[in-house]
Scaffold this motif. Structure first.
Motif, PDB file in Angstrom:
ATOM      1  N   ALA A 105       0.857  -1.243   0.022  1.00  0.00           N
ATOM      2  CA  ALA A 105       0.198  -0.055   0.098  1.00  0.00           C
ATOM      3  C   ALA A 105       1.061   1.389   0.047  1.00  0.00           C
ATOM      4  O   ALA A 105       0.703   2.481  -0.578  1.00  0.00           O
ATOM      5  N   GLU A 106       1.810   1.089   0.814  1.00  0.00           N
ATOM      6  CA  GLU A 106       2.987   2.310   0.754  1.00  0.00           C
ATOM      7  C   GLU A 106       3.422   2.585  -0.713  1.00  0.00           C
ATOM      8  O   GLU A 106       3.767   3.795  -1.192  1.00  0.00           O
ATOM      9  N   THR A 107       3.972   1.426  -1.435  1.00  0.00           N
ATOM     10  CA  THR A 107       4.100   1.478  -2.764  1.00  0.00           C
ATOM     11  C   THR A 107       3.400   2.301  -3.581  1.00  0.00           C
ATOM     12  O   THR A 107       3.683   3.179  -4.125  1.00  0.00           O
ATOM     13  N   VAL A 108       1.933   1.782  -3.417  1.00  0.00           N
ATOM     14  CA  VAL A 108       0.918   2.596  -4.210  1.00  0.00           C
ATOM     15  C   VAL A 108       0.837   3.984  -3.886  1.00  0.00           C
ATOM     16  O   VAL A 108       1.000   4.949  -4.817  1.00  0.00           O
ATOM     17  N   GLY A 109       1.010   4.394  -2.664  1.00  0.00           N
ATOM     18  CA  GLY A 109       1.144   5.727  -2.288  1.00  0.00           C
ATOM     19  C   GLY A 109       2.204   6.495  -2.733  1.00  0.00           C
ATOM     20  O   GLY A 109       2.116   7.651  -3.180  1.00  0.00           O
ATOM     21  N   ASN A 110       3.358   5.745  -2.819  1.00  0.00           N
ATOM     22  CA  ASN A 110       4.642   6.542  -3.351  1.00  0.00           C
ATOM     23  C   ASN A 110       4.278   6.631  -4.860  1.00  0.00           C
ATOM     24  O   ASN A 110       4.885   7.631  -5.490  1.00  0.00           O
ATOM     25  N   VAL A 111       3.624   5.718  -5.551  1.00  0.00           N
ATOM     26  CA  VAL A 111       3.712   5.871  -6.903  1.00  0.00           C
ATOM     27  C   VAL A 111       2.647   7.315  -7.305  1.00  0.00           C
ATOM     28  O   VAL A 111       2.958   7.933  -8.184  1.00  0.00           O
ATOM     29  N   GLN A 112       1.550   7.040  -6.363  1.00  0.00           N
ATOM     30  CA  GLN A 112       0.633   8.165  -6.611  1.00  0.00           C
ATOM     31  C   GLN A 112       1.618   9.671  -6.471  1.00  0.00           C
ATOM     32  O   GLN A 112       1.546  10.634  -7.179  1.00  0.00           O
ATOM     33  N   ALA A 113       2.510   9.603  -5.230  1.00  0.00           N
ATOM     34  CA  ALA A 113       3.074  10.953  -5.051  1.00  0.00           C
ATOM     35  C   ALA A 113       3.987  11.433  -6.239  1.00  0.00           C
ATOM     36  O   ALA A 113       4.025  12.597  -6.547  1.00  0.00           O
ATOM     37  N   ALA A 114       4.741  10.233  -6.561  1.00  0.00           N
ATOM     38  CA  ALA A 114       5.628  10.502  -7.757  1.00  0.00           C
ATOM     39  C   ALA A 114       4.753  10.918  -9.003  1.00  0.00           C
ATOM     40  O   ALA A 114       5.208  11.808 -10.008  1.00  0.00           O
ATOM     41  N   MET A 115       3.662  10.315  -9.364  1.00  0.00           N
ATOM     42  CA  MET A 115       2.888  11.073 -10.276  1.00  0.00           C
ATOM     43  C   MET A 115       2.517  12.401 -10.114  1.00  0.00           C
ATOM     44  O   MET A 115       2.570  13.119 -11.226  1.00  0.00           O
ATOM     45  N   ALA A 116       2.109  12.534  -8.899  1.00  0.00           N
ATOM     46  CA  ALA A 116       1.616  14.108  -8.857  1.00  0.00           C
ATOM     47  C   ALA A 116       2.756  15.049  -8.862  1.00  0.00           C
ATOM     48  O   ALA A 116       2.673  16.116  -9.369  1.00  0.00           O
ATOM     49  N   ASP A 117       3.991  14.801  -8.575  1.00  0.00           N
ATOM     50  CA  ASP A 117       5.082  15.567  -8.788  1.00  0.00           C
ATOM     51  C   ASP A 117       5.278  15.446 -10.214  1.00  0.00           C
ATOM     52  O   ASP A 117       6.518  15.914 -10.479  1.00  0.00           O
ATOM     53  N   ARG A 118       5.004  14.687 -10.888  1.00  0.00           N
ATOM     54  CA  ARG A 118       5.398  14.574 -12.321  1.00  0.00           C
ATOM     55  C   ARG A 118       6.785  14.101 -12.401  1.00  0.00           C
ATOM     56  O   ARG A 118       7.532  14.661 -13.347  1.00  0.00           O
TER      57      ARG A 118
END
Lengths: 559, 779
Positions: B679-692
Motif C-alpha cells: 500500500a505504501e508503494t501505491v502511495g509512493n507511485v501516486q506521489a511521484a505521479m503528482a510531482d510529475r
C-alpha cells in the motif's frame, strides 16, 4: 597498465571502462542480436565510448582508429577543483558541500549539487527555487547559479482524499502552522506521521508558489481502517518471535484508533491493547488512551509476569520546530516475580507520565542519525496502601544530541552524546535488606548497548538487587561516508556512576571505551561494537564486575 | 556652240576667281575666316581657343611647299562627347611635293590634364565587321603611307583622365615617338579599376606592312591582389590577322592564390574570328573538385557588311576536373568496393552557341536567340557509382528583355550503399547501426528547368529541383525514402534556400536489443559540462548563406516499423517533421497501436503522439493512451503533459478509485487487499505521479513490469523502484534510470507474505528493529 578488450575491435589501453549491458550493445553490439546490432561501426563505438567516458568524468579521452580496430585511452579523470555558487550568498555555503571537490567531474555530481542547493533553499523558506548547473572542464570548476526567489510563508493548506475524516483533527500531525516560513522538512515529517498512523496509505504534499506565499496541497489516500498482520521474525533481543497485530485506525472521523497485539517468543509473551481516542470535546489534539498489557518476561536476572490496566490523557503538538508528546494517567498493576529478587506477587495502582521532545531535524533524518536532538522525561510512581507495600517514584531524564561537526553535507564527523539520569525515590527501601520489596521496574539494572557498552546487558545489578540512582553519559564520534558500502566506523566512550541509595551516586566510576561500526542497510541499521569496560576507584561493591571486552551486535538500534 | 563654250569658260573662271578670292581672303584674314567657320561650319558644341598661333607657308623651290603651324595654349572643348583637350603647344611642319606630304616634325605636348567624360552609349551601329574594319584601317594606312611620310613624331600627353559616369577617374599617360621603322608608344594607366591599380602597355606599331608584326607590346598590370604580365602581338599576313598572347595571371588574396598562364591565339579572317585558349590553372579548388587545366575554342562567324553575323558563335570549353577528394587512403577501399579504377580526372565540357548579333547589337522587337549552351561532365560508370552531370542554358531576347531558360539534367547513382558507407567511414562521417549493414541503391538526380523569378524587370530568384531516392535493404530491414529538394537562390547568389521534402515509403529498422531495466544508455554527453572555453563569436564573414527547410513525412500508415523483441508486432510510427534554419523543428511522432510484453506482463499502447514543438524546458508534449488488462479490470492510462514530466490520468473498467487503479496496475488487487508495504508503494507511485517525477520510461516500467516496491523521496523528487525479474531476482531502477539502486526494505516471498523490516517503536520507547516475515490484510 593493463588493457581491457571490450570486444574484438575495441581495446581500452589504460585500465577498464565499466559498461552496462545496454552500453555494451551500443559499443560492441551483441552476437545473438538481430543482424543490424551484431556489430557496431567503429566511429559509432568511438562516439558512444566518448559519451560514456565523459559521463564518468573522463573528459580527455583519446582514440586511435584504424579500419579494423579502435584503441581507447581514457586518460586521467578530471576531478572537480572548485564549487562556486552564485545567487544564494548567505543561504548556501559551497564550502560545506563534501564529496564534490576532489571527486570526478561527472553528471551525477552535478545532480547531487543541484539537489543539495535545492533542498538547502527549500529548508529555509525558498519554496520554489531555480538552479542552473554547469561545469568547466578546462579548470574543473562547477558553477551553480541559484535563483532562490521569494522567501515564502505557508498561506493555506488544501487537502484531497481525506474522505470523511475531520481535517482539524488530522492537523495534529502537521509539523507546521499557517504563516510559518516554508520548510520542506516539515511537509516530509507530516506525510511520514500520517503514513505511520496506519490509516493513510499515501500522503504527500505539492506546493504552489505565488508572491511571497506558498500554498500546500495534501493528497492522501485513506485505506480501510482495520488492519491485521501476522508475522514471524527475529530481533536482537528475541529469536525467534511471532506477532499477531490488529489495528483499527478509523474508529471515528477524528481517526481515533486502537491496537491489539499478541507477541510470543521464548523470552517474552505479551498481549498489548492500546488506544488513542480523540473523544474530548475541548480539544482535537488531546486524547484518552485506555490500555491493557499482559506480559511474561524472562531475563537473566529475573522472570516476571505482570498485567497493567490503565488510562492516559495524552497530547501531541509541535512548537518551535520540536515535536512534543506528553501523556499521563493511572494504571492498575498486577505483578508476579517468578524467579529472581523482588516481591513475589502484588497488586497496585501507579501513576505513569511521560514528556518526550524531538526536534524536527532529528525526526526527519532519524534513519541517518546525522543531527538533531531529542529529550524525554518519564515518571512512574505508586503509593503505599493502594495495593503497594511501599511509596516509590521513578524519574527518568534522557537527552540525546547529534552534532554534525562543521555542518558539512554529507557530514564528515557526527559527534553524538547522550545523557541519562534515573532516580528512584523510596525512603522505605533505603535499607538494602528491604530492597527486594521493590518491583523490578523500580530497580535499575545497567550495562549493555543502551547505556554503558563495556559491560554486558543489565550486568551491573548489584547481585540482582539493582540500584536506585544512576547517571550516565555516552559519546560517539562517527566517521561518515569515508568507507565503502556506507560503512561508518565510530569511537565510543561511556561513563556511568550508580548509587545504591536514592539520590546518591557512589564510587566506582564505570568507564567504557571502544570502537564500532555502523551500517545503514536497506533493512535497518546494523551496529557492532567492541567496548572495554573499566572500573575506576573500584571498591568492594564492584569486585564482582568483570573488566573486559564486550562485543555487541545490534539490529535496528541506534546510539 | 561657241557661245556655250564662252559661258562655260566665264563660269569656270568666275568660280576659280571666287575660290582664289576666298583663299586669298582666308590667308589674309585668318581670324575672320576662323570665326566664320566656327559660326557656320564647325559643330556648335565644339569650341577651340588658343593663345597664339603662327601659320606660315613657304615655297622652297618651284615644286615644294612647306607649311609651318605653331599653336600655343590650344584648347579644344566639346560637349558631346564631352572632352577637354588643353595642349601646351603643337608644332607641325608639313612639306608637300608632287602631291606627297611629309610630316617633318609633329610635336604635341599636353601638360595639363586631358579630360574625357563618359556618356551614355550613343554610338551608331557599325556597318562593318572587325575584319572589314581591320582591312579598312590597313587600307587607310597603306594609302596614307603613299601620300604621307612621317619623319619625326613626338606626342606627349602627361595626364589623360577618363571620368566615368560614376565620377570615378582613371588616369593615363601616353608617349608616342617615331623610331626608324615603327611608332613606339608607352601608355601608363593608373586607377583603372578596383582590381587594377596600375597598367602599362609598351609596344611598337609597325605601319610599314612588312613581315614584322603590325603590333607588338608588353602588358604589365598590377592591382592590390592581381598581377598580369606578358607579351601581345598582332600580325597580318595572307589576308588573315593573327593575334597571340601568353600572359601570366596571378591573383592572391589571403589564403587564396590563383594562377593561370593562358596561351591565346585569335585568327581574324574574312569569314570568322577563331579564338583558342589553353591555360594551366592552379588554385581553383571547390569543395570536392580541383581544376588544373582549361581549354577553349571560340568560333565567331563574320558576315560582310555586318558588325556581327546572324550565324551563332560557337564555343567549346573543356576543363579536366581533378577528383582530389579521393586521396590515396580513400581510393583503395573504394576501388576495392567497386572493383574498378577511379579516374584521376573527369572532363567537364561546355559546348554552346552565342548569337553575338543579338547579344551586342540593339534590341530587336522579335524574339531572337542569344545563347544555347550545355554543360556536361564525362560520365563515370562503375560498380560503386555512376555519374552523369549535365546542364543547359538557353537565353533569348525579345524587345530588350532577356529570357533565361536554364535546365539541369544530372544523375548520380550510388550502386553500392556499402561502398558509400566505407567512403564516409574514412571521412569520419558516421552511419550508425543498424543502418550500416544496409545495401542498395541511392539515386540523386538534378533535373528540369531552373525557374527564374522576376521583380521589376530583374531576376530575383533562381530555383531548381533535386530528387534523392534511397532503396536500401538488409535482412529484415528496409529503407525506401524519396526526397525531393528545391534550391532557390537570389540574383546575387548570397542566399540559398533549400526546401527538402523527404517522403518515407517504408522504414523497417531493428531497435537495439536493450534490456530496459539495465538502464537506457545516454545517447549524448551531459551538455552542462563544457569541454572548451566558449570562444568569442567571430564576426560573421559575408558569404553565401544557406537555409534548409526540411519536411519529412510518412506516405502511408505505419510506414515506419521499429522492430524489437519487446514490441508486438513492432513499434509502428508515423511522422511529420518540419525543420528550418530559422525555427525549431515542429511536427509530430504518431505511434500506432502495439503492445509491449516484458517480464510476463503486457502493456497495450493504443496511441501515442509526441509533439516535436519543444517546450521552454527542452521537453516535448505528449498525448497517449495505454491500457493493461489485469485479471478483473482493464486499467487505462492517459498520458498528457510532457515526455519527462507527464500528467497521468487513470481510469478503469469497471470503475475504481485512483489508488485502487494503481494498486490493480501494480499488484492486480485493489488497495484494500494489499499488505502495508504494498500500500505504501501505491502511495509512493501516486506521489511521484503528482510531482510529475515519473517520466515516460518510468511510467512504462510501473505499468508494464511487476513492481515490487516503489520508494519516492518528496524532498529530492527522486524515486527508486524494485522490479521483480522472476526467480527471486530483482532489479532496481531510479529517476536517473541508469542508477541501479537496490534499495529494498521489503522482500515479497509470495503473494501474501512479505519479508520486511520494522522500526515501529516498542512500548518501551526503544528503537528496536525487527525482521519480520509478515502477512497483512486490510479490511
Amino acid at each position: 597498465m593493463s588493457e581491457q578488450i571490450l570486444c574484438d575491435h575495441v581495446i581500452v589501453q589504460d585500465g577498464r571502462i565499466p559498461l552496462t549491458k545496454n552500453e555494451e550493445v551500443l559499443v560492441c553490439g551483441r552476437n545473438e542480436a538481430v543482424e543490424g546490432w551484431r556489430g557496431i561501426p567503429l566511429p559509432q563505438a568511438q562516439f558512444q565510448l566518448n559519451v560514456i567516458l565523459q559521463n564518468q568524468g573522463y573528459l580527455h579521452a583519446r582514440f586511435e582508429r584504424t579500419t579494423t580496430q579502435l584503441r581507447v585511452w581514457k586518460g586521467p579523470v578530471t576531478n572537480t577543483s572548485e564549487l562556486k555558487i552564485s545567487g544564494a550568498e548567505g543561504l548556501v555555503n559551497a564550502g560545506k558541500k563534501r564529496k564534490i571537490v576532489g571527486y570526478p567531474l561527472e553528471p551525477k555530481k552535478l545532480d547531487e549539487v543541484n539537489e543539495w542547493i535545492d533542498m538547502s533553499l527549500r529548508r529555509q523558506g525558498y519554496a520554489c527555487p531555480a538552479i542552473k548547473l554547469s561545469a568547466q572542464a578546462w579548470d574543473a570548476t562547477i558553477l551553480a547559479a541559484a535563483e532562490p526567489g521569494e522567501r515564502r510563508r505557508i498561506s493555506k493548506v488544501e487537502t484531497t482524499g481525506l474522505e470523511s475524516l475531520d481535517y482539524e483533527s488530522i492537523r495534529r500531525y502537521e509539523a507546521f502552522q499557517g504563516g510559518d516560513f516554508y520548510d520542506v522538512i516539515d511537509t516530509q515529517i507530516t506525510a511520514a506521521r500520517l503514513l505511520n498512523q496506519g490509516l493513510f496509505q499515501s500522503a504527500y504534499f505539492t506546493t504552489q508558489c505565488y508572491d511571497d506565499k506558498v500554498d500546500l496541497h495534501l493528497f492522501t489516500g485513506v485505506g480501510k481502517g482495520r488492519l491485521v498482520r501476522f508475522g514471524l521474525g527475529a530481533s536482537t533481543e528475541e529469536l525467534p518471535f511471532a506477532d499477531l497485530w490488529f489495528k483499527n485506525t478509523h474508529l471515528d472521523d477524528k481517526a481515533s484508533s486502537y491496537t491489539a497485539s499478541l507477541h510470543g517468543s521464548p523470552i517474552k509473551q505479551k498481549l498489548n491493547i492500546s488506544s488513542e481516542l480523540y473523544w474530548l470535546p475541548i480539544s482535537k489534539r488531546t486524547f484518552l488512551g485506555p490500555r491493557f498489557k499482559m506480559e511474561r518476561r524472562k531475563e537473566p536476572a529475573y522472570e516476571l509476569f505482570k498485567t497493567v490496566l490503565g488510562i492516559d490523557l495524552g497530547r501531541e503538538w509541535d512548537w518551535q520546530k520540536v515535536r512534543w508528546q506528553g501523556r499521563v494517567g493511572p494504571s492498575s498493576n498486577y505483578e508476579k516475580t517468578l524467579t529472581g529478587i523482588g516481591p513475589k506477587e502484588f497488586k497496585t495502582v501507579s501513576w505513569e507520565g511521560s514528556l518526550n521532545l524531538m526536534n524536527h531535524i532529528y525526526e526527519a533524518f532519524s534513519r541517518e542519525q546525522y543531527e538533531g536532538w531529542n529529550a524525554g522525561f518519564q515518571y512512574r510512581g505508586q503509593r503505599q496502601g493502594i495495593g503497594s507495600s511501599v511509596n516509590v517514584d521513578r524519574y527518568d531524564v534522557t537527552f540525546k544530541h547529534l552534532w554534525n561537526l562543521g555542518a558539512y553535507s554529507p557530514p564528515l564527523f557526527v559527534f553524538a552524546s547522550r545523557f541519562e539520569a534515573i532516580a528512584i525515590d523510596s525512603k522505605q527501601t533505603s535499607n538494602l535488606q528491604e530492597r527486594d520489596t521493590l518491583p523490578i521496574d523500580y530497580r535499575i539494572f545497567f550495562g549493555g548497548d543502551e547505556n554503558i557498552r563495556g559491560f554486558a546487558r543489565e550486568s551491573l545489578n548489584k547481585h540482582g538487587l539493582g540500584y536506585l540512582t544512576a547517571a550516565h553519559a555516552g559519546f560517539e564520534l562517527r566517521l561518515i561516508e569515508e568507507l565503502p558500502y556506507h560503512l561508518q566506523p565510530f569511537l565510543l566512550a561511556d561513563v556511568a556512576r550508580l548509587g545504591t541509595d536514592r539520590y546518591t551516586l557512589d564510587p566506582p566510576l564505570f568507564v567504557t571505551s571502544g570502537l564500532g561500526i555502523r551500517w545503514a542497510s536497506p533493512f535497518g541499521t546494523l551496529r557492532g561494537s567492541a567496548a572495554h569496560g573499566q572500573i575506576w576507584h573500584g571498591d568492594q561493591s564492584s569486585k564482582d564486575y568483570g573488566q573486559h571486552w564486550v562485543y555487541f551486535i545490534s539490529f535496528g538500534q541506534e546510539f | 556652240m561657241k557661245r556655250l563654250l564662252k559661258w562655260f569658260l566665264i563660269v569656270v573662271g568666275a568660280l576659280a576667281g571666287a575660290i582664289l578670292g576666298v583663299a586669298i581672303w582666308i590667308f589674309t584674314n585668318p581670324l575672320s575666316a576662323w570665326h566664320f567657320a566656327e559660326r557656320h561650319i564647325l559643330p556648335e558644341d565644339l569650341k577651340i581657343t588658343w593663345e597664339s598661333m603662327d601659320f606660315g607657308l613657304a615655297k622652297t623651290d618651284w615644286r615644294h611647299w612647306q607649311l609651318n603651324w605653331n599653336a600655343e595654349k590650344l584648347k579644344i572643348e566639346k560637349q558631346a562627347p564631352h572632352l577637354v583637350v588643353p595642349l601646351e603647344h603643337i608644332v607641325l611642319t608639313l612639306s608637300m611635293a608632287s602631291l606627297r606630304f611629309t610630316i617633318d616634325d609633329l610635336q604635341v605636348q599636353a601638360a595639363q590634364p586631358v579630360r574625357f567624360f563618359a556618356s551614355p552609349e550613343t554610338e551608331p551601329k557599325a556597318e562593318h565587321n572587325y575584319y572589314e574594319q581591320l582591312k579598312t584601317a590597313l587600307r587607310f594606312f597603306k594609302r596614307g603611307q603613299k601620300v604621307i611620310e612621317i619623319k619625326k613624331l613626338d606626342v606627349n600627353v602627361t595626364d589623360f583622365q577618363y571620368i566615368a559616369l560614376d565620377k570615378s577617374t582613371a588616369h593615363a599617360s601616353l608617349k608616342i615617338s617615331k623610331s626608324p621603322d615603327a611608332l613606339e608608344f608607352i601608355s601608363h594607366l593608373t586607377h583603372v579599376a578596383d582590381a587594377v591599380s596600375e597598367m602599362q602597355l609598351h609596344g611598337h606599331l609597325h605601319l610599314g606592312l612588312t613581315d614584322l608584326p603590325l603590333f607588338t607590346a608588353n602588358l604589365n598590370m598590377k592591382g592590390p591582389h592581381l598581377s598580369v604580365q606578358g607579351p601581345l602581338s598582332f600580325k597580318y599576313s595572307g589576308e588573315v590577322g593573327h593575334f597571340t598572347s601568353q600572359i601570366g595571371i596571378h591573383y592572391s588574396k589571403g589564403a587564396q592564390t590563383y594562377a593561370a598562364n593562358p596561351k591565346l591565339r585569335a585568327d581574324l579572317e574574312a569569314s570568322a574570328l577563331k579564338i583558342s585558349v589553353e591555360s594551366p590553372i592552379s588554385g581553383i579548388a571547390g569543395p570536392i573538385v580541383k581544376i588544373n587545366q582549361l581549354a577553349a575554342a571560340i568560333h565567331i562567324p563574320l558576315e560582310a557588311g555586318e558588325e556581327w553575323s546572324e550565324q551563332p558563335t560557337t564555343l567549346k570549353i573543356s576543363v579536366p576536373i581533378a577528383l582530389f577528394f579521393i586521396d590515396g587512403n580513400l581510393r583503395q577501399p573504394i576501388e576495392k568496393s567497386c572493383h574498378c579504377r577511379i579516374p584521376e580526372e573527369l572532363l567537364a565540357k561546355i559546348d554552346g552557341k552565342v548569337w553575338l548579333k543579338t547579344l551586342l547589337e540593339k534590341a530587336s522587337p522579335s524574339k531572337r536567340p542569344v545563347m544555347d549552351a550545355g554543360f556536361s561532365v564525362a560520365g563515370v560508370e562503375n560498380k560503386l557509382f555512376s555519374v552523369a552531370l549535365g546542364a543547359h542554358l538557353q537565353v533569348d531576347s525579345e524587345s530588350g528583355k532577356w529570357n533565361y531558360a536554364p535546365t539541369l539534367d544530372s544523375l548520380l547513382t550510388i550502386h553500392s550503399y556499402q561502398g558509400l558507407r566505407q567512403y564516409l567511414d574514412a571521412k569520419n562521417i558516421l552511419i550508425p547501426a543498424p543502418l550500416d549493414i544496409l545495401e542498395g541503391v541511392i539515386v540523386l538526380r538534378a533535373y528540369g528547368p531552373i525557374g527564374i523569378a522576376y521583380a521589376q524587370g530583374k531576376q530575383t530568384e533562381f530555383t531548381t529541383a533535386l530528387a534523392l531516392k534511397m532503396d536500401l535493404k538488409s535482412n529484415g530491414q528496409n529503407v525506401a525514402i524519396r526526397t525531393a529538394a528545391t534550391l532557390k537562390t537570389n540574383s546575387e547568389f548570397k542566399r540559398v534556400d533549400i526546401d527538402v521534402l523527404a517522403r518515407i515509403d517504408q522504414l523497417l529498422l531493428d531497435l537495439p536489443p536493450f534490456d530496459p531495466l539495465r538502464g537506457i544508455p545516454k545517447a549524448k554527453r551531459d551538455s552542462r559540462i563544457l569541454l572548451t572555453k566558449p570562444a568569442p563569436t567571430p564576426a560573421k564573414k559575408p558569404g553565401i548563406q544557406v537555409f534548409v527547410n526540411l519536411r519529412a513525412e510518412t506516405t502511408q500508415r505505419n510506414a515506419i516499423q521499429l522492430k524489437s523483441k519487446l514490441a508486438d508486432p513492432f513499434v509502428p510510427l508515423n511522422l511529420l517533421i518540419k525543420q528550418s534554419d530559422e525555427s525549431k523543428p515542429t511536427g509530430v511522432l504518431d505511434f500506432g497501436a502495439f503492445s509491449v510484453t516484458y517480464l510476463r506482463r503486457k502493456l497495450y499502447v493504443d496511441s501515442l503522439k509526441i509533439d516535436l514543438a519543444e517546450t521552454s524546458n527542452h521537453d516535448y508534449p505528449v498525448d497517449g493512451e495505454f491500457h493493461v488488462q489485469q485479471t478483473d479490470y482493464k486499467v487505462i492510462v492517459h498520458v498528457g503533459g510532457t515526455s519527462s514530466a507527464p500528467q497521468i490520468k487513470l481510469s478503469s473498467e469497471p470503475y475504481l478509485e485512483r489508488a485502487d487503479i494503481i494498486s490493480v496496475l501494480l499488484y492486480d488487487r485493489t488497495n484494500d487487499q494489499l499488505a502495508g508495504g504494498d500500500a505504501e508503494t501505491v502511495g509512493n507511485v501516486q506521489a511521484a505521479m503528482a510531482d510529475r517525477a515519473l517520466g515516460l520510461f518510468g511510467l512504462w516500467a510501473f505499468a508494464a513490469t511487476p513492481i515490487r516496491s516503489f520508494s519516492y523521496n518528496t524532498v529530492t523528487k527522486t524515486y527508486t523502484a524494485t522490479i521483480a525479474l522472476g526467480d527471486g531476482l530483482t532489479a532496481g531502477i531510479g529517476t536517473n534510470w541508469e542508477q541501479s539502486a537496490q534499495v529494498e526494505v521489503r522482500k515479497r516471498v509470495s503473494k501474501q507474505w512479505v519479508l520486511t523490516a520494522s522500526w515501529a517503536p516498542t512500548d518501551e520507547q526503544t528503537e528496536v528493529g525487527k525482521v519480520v516475515l509478515q502477512w497483512e490484510r486490510r479490511f
